[in-house]
Design an enzyme around this catalytic site. Structure first.
Site: not given
Ligand code: PGA
Length: 255
Positions: A168, A99
């Protein structure tokens, strides 16, 4: 293919009773049998309670438990860490790997992420591998390719094929300064770079790629409406009960 909806609770909520409320909200919603796969990733401290909750509720038939991290290996002594074997024994099926908060805020290098990924696979967990650039600038495609290559280094196509990928973009994660969600079209462009690279390098033609970053009730339909976006990874909104119920309801409408 059914969409995959992943809740990443991060280090929230602050009390077990609130975690139980969230689990109950998920259970109530999932009772009616939905057409998508749900994975709930609570912090370690609530996992045991969540596993018990799952085993005595219908959630075990409609959803899976995930962890947000695991120890880099099962054999060394690592104070404060939780091994993949422990997670597996508890009934956890998925684990988030790499992550961006672990990469950029907690200093996990690509090499560490790569080792954790190998450990997760050896422990029989399904890795949810996070990939994403820090800023969308010229040449971001190469940054993504390099991150994928380093993250999956030393794995063959069979191992890579067992993973889910969450695209992401770091700039879109809601807690980062100035964050804004990506839009489905540009997310798809980046996801295409990931898919093409994985196909070319590992020969894996089919891999699930999800989107994560500021997904909320207002934009979730746009992401889930795209055939090639296989699901969503939701952070902040997954611990806000009302928002989460709206997101689940929209996911249930999306084929
Ligand atoms: P968020 O986080 O939906 O708050 O942007 C997503 C993540 O960090 O996995």
């Amino acid at each position: 293919m059914p969409k995959i909806v992943i809740a990443n609770w991060k280090n929230k909520p602050q009390a077990l009773v609130e975690a139980e409320e969230l689990l109950e909200a998920n259970e109530n919603f999932m009772e009616t049998g939905k057409n998508f796969g749900l994975v709930i990733c609570p912090p370690f401290i609530y996992l045991e309670e969540a596993a018990k909750f799952f085993s005595t509720s219908r959630l075990s038939q409609t959803a899976s438990l995930g962890a947000q991290d695991l120890a880099i290996d099962d054999k060394s002594s690592l104070t404060g860490e939780v091994s993949g074997a422990m997670l597996n024994n508890l009934g956890v099926r998925y684990v988030i790997i790499g992550h961006s908060e672990r990469r950029w805020k907690l200093g996990e290098s690509d090499a560490v992420v790569n080792q954790k990924l190998k450990t997760a696979l050896a422990d029989g967990l399904i890795p949810i591998v996070c990939i994403g650039e820090q800023s969308r600038e010229d040449g971001f495609e190469n940054i993504i390719r390099e991150q994928v290559a380093n993250t999956f280094a030393g794995l063959d196509g069979q191992a890579v094929g067992k993973c889910l990928i969450a695209y992401e973009p770091v700039w879109a994660i809601s807690t980062n300064p100035g964050a804004r969600p990506d839009n489905p079209e540009s997310a798809l462009e980046a996801m295409g770079v990931i898919r093409d690279f994985i196909k070319e390098k590992y020969g894996v033609g089919e891999i699930s790629v999800l989107y994560g970053g500021s997904v909320n009730p207002a934009n979730v339909r746009g992401f889930l409406g795209k055939e090639k976006i296989d699901g969503i990874l939701v952070g902040g909104a997954s611990v806000k009960k009302e928002d989460w119920e709206k997101i689940l309801a929209i996911a249930a409408e999306t084929e």
